[in-house]
Design a protein around this motif. Sequence first.
Motif, PDB file in Angstrom:
ATOM      1  N   GLY A 118       0.813  -1.208   0.000  1.00  0.00           N
ATOM      2  CA  GLY A 118       0.000   0.000   0.000  1.00  0.00           C
ATOM      3  C   GLY A 118       0.846   1.256   0.000  1.00  0.00           C
ATOM      4  N   VAL A 119       0.428   2.235  -0.781  1.00  0.00           N
ATOM      5  CA  VAL A 119       1.149   3.505  -0.888  1.00  0.00           C
ATOM      6  C   VAL A 119       0.360   4.628  -0.218  1.00  0.00           C
ATOM      7  CG1 VAL A 119       2.029   5.226  -2.501  1.00  0.00           C
ATOM      8  CG2 VAL A 119       2.285   2.791  -3.026  1.00  0.00           C
ATOM      9  N   ALA A 120      -0.921   4.743  -0.596  1.00  0.00           N
ATOM     10  CA  ALA A 120      -1.761   5.809  -0.050  1.00  0.00           C
ATOM     11  C   ALA A 120      -3.217   5.399  -0.182  1.00  0.00           C
ATOM     12  CB  ALA A 120      -1.520   7.130  -0.775  1.00  0.00           C
ATOM     13  N   SER A 121      -4.036   5.866   0.754  1.00  0.00           N
ATOM     14  CA  SER A 121      -5.470   5.587   0.699  1.00  0.00           C
ATOM     15  C   SER A 121      -6.245   6.871   0.986  1.00  0.00           C
ATOM     16  CB  SER A 121      -5.864   4.496   1.699  1.00  0.00           C
ATOM     17  OG  SER A 121      -5.655   4.935   3.030  1.00  0.00           O
ATOM     18  N   ILE A 122      -7.515   6.869   0.571  1.00  0.00           N
ATOM     19  CA  ILE A 122      -8.361   8.053   0.756  1.00  0.00           C
ATOM     20  C   ILE A 122      -9.788   7.603   1.024  1.00  0.00           C
ATOM     21  CG2 ILE A 122      -8.790   8.297  -1.732  1.00  0.00           C
ATOM     22  CD1 ILE A 122      -8.591  11.388  -1.261  1.00  0.00           C
ATOM     23  N   SER A 123     -10.438   8.270   1.965  1.00  0.00           N
ATOM     24  CA  SER A 123     -11.802   7.923   2.340  1.00  0.00           C
ATOM     25  C   SER A 123     -12.774   8.297   1.226  1.00  0.00           C
ATOM     26  CB  SER A 123     -12.167   8.639   3.643  1.00  0.00           C
ATOM     27  OG  SER A 123     -12.104  10.043   3.467  1.00  0.00           O
ATOM     28  N   PRO A 124     -14.002   7.773   1.270  1.00  0.00           N
ATOM     29  CA  PRO A 124     -14.962   8.064   0.195  1.00  0.00           C
ATOM     30  C   PRO A 124     -15.163   9.552  -0.074  1.00  0.00           C
ATOM     31  CG  PRO A 124     -15.761   6.265   1.530  1.00  0.00           C
ATOM     32  CD  PRO A 124     -14.522   6.770   2.204  1.00  0.00           C
ATOM     33  N   SER A 125     -15.230  10.350   0.951  1.00  0.00           N
ATOM     34  CA  SER A 125     -15.445  11.791   0.748  1.00  0.00           C
ATOM     35  C   SER A 125     -14.167  12.527   0.369  1.00  0.00           C
ATOM     36  CB  SER A 125     -16.002  12.410   2.030  1.00  0.00           C
ATOM     37  OG  SER A 125     -15.017  12.360   3.051  1.00  0.00           O
ATOM     38  N   GLY A 126     -13.041  11.879   0.595  1.00  0.00           N
ATOM     39  CA  GLY A 126     -11.758  12.526   0.342  1.00  0.00           C
ATOM     40  C   GLY A 126     -11.210  13.280   1.534  1.00  0.00           C
ATOM     41  N   LYS A 160      -9.037  12.792  -4.782  1.00  0.00           N
ATOM     42  CA  LYS A 160     -10.173  12.089  -5.396  1.00  0.00           C
ATOM     43  C   LYS A 160     -11.167  13.131  -5.878  1.00  0.00           C
ATOM     44  CE  LYS A 160     -13.178   8.277  -3.772  1.00  0.00           C
ATOM     45  NZ  LYS A 160     -14.538   8.684  -3.469  1.00  0.00           N
ATOM     46  N   ASP A 161     -11.576  13.023  -7.130  1.00  0.00           N
ATOM     47  CA  ASP A 161     -12.574  13.914  -7.701  1.00  0.00           C
ATOM     48  C   ASP A 161     -13.825  13.083  -7.951  1.00  0.00           C
ATOM     49  OD1 ASP A 161     -14.183  15.554  -9.230  1.00  0.00           O
ATOM     50  OD2 ASP A 161     -12.535  16.390 -10.380  1.00  0.00           O
ATOM     51  N   ASN A 162     -14.778  13.159  -7.037  1.00  0.00           N
ATOM     52  CA  ASN A 162     -15.963  12.313  -7.161  1.00  0.00           C
ATOM     53  C   ASN A 162     -16.828  12.704  -8.354  1.00  0.00           C
ATOM     54  OD1 ASN A 162     -15.287  10.731  -4.972  1.00  0.00           O
ATOM     55  ND2 ASN A 162     -16.475  11.941  -3.508  1.00  0.00           N
ATOM     56  N   ALA A 163     -16.792  13.943  -8.749  1.00  0.00           N
ATOM     57  CA  ALA A 163     -17.586  14.378  -9.900  1.00  0.00           C
ATOM     58  C   ALA A 163     -17.059  13.784 -11.203  1.00  0.00           C
ATOM     59  CB  ALA A 163     -17.587  15.896  -9.990  1.00  0.00           C
ATOM     60  N   ARG A 164     -15.772  13.488 -11.237  1.00  0.00           N
ATOM     61  CA  ARG A 164     -15.146  12.933 -12.438  1.00  0.00           C
ATOM     62  C   ARG A 164     -14.835  11.446 -12.297  1.00  0.00           C
ATOM     63  NH1 ARG A 164     -13.113  17.025 -15.809  1.00  0.00           N
ATOM     64  NH2 ARG A 164     -13.225  19.110 -14.895  1.00  0.00           N
ATOM     65  N   ASN A 165     -15.239  10.843 -11.179  1.00  0.00           N
ATOM     66  CA  ASN A 165     -14.932   9.421 -10.921  1.00  0.00           C
ATOM     67  C   ASN A 165     -13.442   9.139 -11.086  1.00  0.00           C
ATOM     68  OD1 ASN A 165     -17.661   9.124 -10.639  1.00  0.00           O
ATOM     69  ND2 ASN A 165     -17.875   7.445 -12.087  1.00  0.00           N
ATOM     70  N   THR A 166     -12.614  10.032 -10.588  1.00  0.00           N
ATOM     71  CA  THR A 166     -11.178   9.916 -10.826  1.00  0.00           C
ATOM     72  C   THR A 166     -10.381  10.025  -9.536  1.00  0.00           C
ATOM     73  OG1 THR A 166     -11.450  10.859 -13.034  1.00  0.00           O
ATOM     74  CG2 THR A 166      -9.223  10.795 -12.141  1.00  0.00           C
ATOM     75  N   LEU A 167      -9.414   9.144  -9.409  1.00  0.00           N
ATOM     76  CA  LEU A 167      -8.458   9.124  -8.310  1.00  0.00           C
ATOM     77  C   LEU A 167      -7.110   9.563  -8.850  1.00  0.00           C
ATOM     78  CD1 LEU A 167      -7.805   8.091  -5.335  1.00  0.00           C
ATOM     79  CD2 LEU A 167      -7.105   5.958  -6.447  1.00  0.00           C
ATOM     80  N   TYR A 168      -6.369  10.321  -8.040  1.00  0.00           N
ATOM     81  CA  TYR A 168      -5.065  10.812  -8.472  1.00  0.00           C
ATOM     82  C   TYR A 168      -3.983  10.440  -7.457  1.00  0.00           C
ATOM     83  CZ  TYR A 168      -7.971  13.881 -11.369  1.00  0.00           C
ATOM     84  OH  TYR A 168      -8.881  14.372 -12.257  1.00  0.00           O
ATOM     85  N   LEU A 169      -2.751  10.381  -7.958  1.00  0.00           N
ATOM     86  CA  LEU A 169      -1.589  10.266  -7.079  1.00  0.00           C
ATOM     87  C   LEU A 169      -0.510  11.171  -7.645  1.00  0.00           C
ATOM     88  CD1 LEU A 169      -0.418   8.851  -4.556  1.00  0.00           C
ATOM     89  CD2 LEU A 169       0.688   7.238  -6.132  1.00  0.00           C
ATOM     90  N   GLN A 170      -0.283  12.284  -6.969  1.00  0.00           N
ATOM     91  CA  GLN A 170       0.797  13.196  -7.344  1.00  0.00           C
ATOM     92  C   GLN A 170       2.065  12.722  -6.655  1.00  0.00           C
ATOM     93  OE1 GLN A 170       0.849  16.058  -9.427  1.00  0.00           O
ATOM     94  NE2 GLN A 170       3.048  15.794  -9.116  1.00  0.00           N
ATOM     95  N   MET A 171       3.079  12.427  -7.450  1.00  0.00           N
ATOM     96  CA  MET A 171       4.327  11.891  -6.921  1.00  0.00           C
ATOM     97  C   MET A 171       5.451  12.884  -7.203  1.00  0.00           C
ATOM     98  SD  MET A 171       3.944   7.883  -8.004  1.00  0.00           S
ATOM     99  CE  MET A 171       4.105   8.220  -9.753  1.00  0.00           C
ATOM    100  N   ASN A 172       6.025  13.436  -6.164  1.00  0.00           N
ATOM    101  CA  ASN A 172       7.129  14.385  -6.280  1.00  0.00           C
ATOM    102  C   ASN A 172       8.391  13.802  -5.657  1.00  0.00           C
ATOM    103  OD1 ASN A 172       5.317  16.290  -7.388  1.00  0.00           O
ATOM    104  ND2 ASN A 172       4.798  17.082  -5.360  1.00  0.00           N
ATOM    105  N   SER A 173       9.520  14.413  -5.971  1.00  0.00           N
ATOM    106  CA  SER A 173      10.817  13.981  -5.427  1.00  0.00           C
ATOM    107  C   SER A 173      10.992  12.476  -5.568  1.00  0.00           C
ATOM    108  CB  SER A 173      10.931  14.402  -3.957  1.00  0.00           C
ATOM    109  OG  SER A 173      10.787  15.792  -3.808  1.00  0.00           O
ATOM    110  N   LEU A 174      10.731  11.983  -6.747  1.00  0.00           N
ATOM    111  CA  LEU A 174      10.772  10.543  -6.963  1.00  0.00           C
ATOM    112  C   LEU A 174      12.174   9.980  -6.791  1.00  0.00           C
ATOM    113  CD1 LEU A 174       8.276  10.369  -9.919  1.00  0.00           C
ATOM    114  CD2 LEU A 174       8.100   9.024  -7.819  1.00  0.00           C
ATOM    115  N   LYS A 175      12.231   8.759  -6.279  1.00  0.00           N
ATOM    116  CA  LYS A 175      13.486   8.058  -6.032  1.00  0.00           C
ATOM    117  C   LYS A 175      13.494   6.760  -6.830  1.00  0.00           C
ATOM    118  CE  LYS A 175      13.365   9.647  -1.206  1.00  0.00           C
ATOM    119  NZ  LYS A 175      13.362   9.218   0.220  1.00  0.00           N
ATOM    120  N   PRO A 176      14.675   6.225  -7.130  1.00  0.00           N
ATOM    121  CA  PRO A 176      14.740   4.947  -7.855  1.00  0.00           C
ATOM    122  C   PRO A 176      13.949   3.840  -7.164  1.00  0.00           C
ATOM    123  CG  PRO A 176      16.883   5.993  -7.864  1.00  0.00           C
ATOM    124  CD  PRO A 176      16.011   6.825  -6.964  1.00  0.00           C
TER     125      PRO A 176
END
Length: 129
Positions: A50-58, A75-91
């Motif tokens: 597991g990396v990250a989780s979000i409740s139904p309401s966000g 989470k954008d419930n209006a667009r039925n879309t979940l996002y994961l913004q990943m910064n400072s990525l490592k190998p």
Amino acid sequence: QVQLTESGGGSVQAGGSLKLSCVGSRYNRANYGNYGMAWFRQTPGKERAGVASISPSGSTTNYADSVKGRFTISKDNARNTLYLQMNSLKPEDTAVYYCASDPSAMAGRSLIEYEYNYWGQGTQVTVSS
């Protein structure tokens, strides 16, 4: 049957950023806003983690220690879309990333794989040093 489709994976150098998206469809029994969601990742020979989780309401989010301060789930419930913004990525962030969804009470608050019954097909993220 709920369907989840991830996108946004790719190759990036260490220190860079990527934003993953997961579009949900066919939510027949309940609307998208009633589902908790999460991102998991898996590398060859290892279990899905597991990396990250979000409740139904966000309103509530949960992160693995390894990504705290670098990744943001939304989470954008209006667009039925979940996002994961990943910064400072490592190998060590290199993996196949999966989104997951479930209407149960624990989904969205848990980073445990068995709490989620609906899964996407995965998207590859490769971070080079």
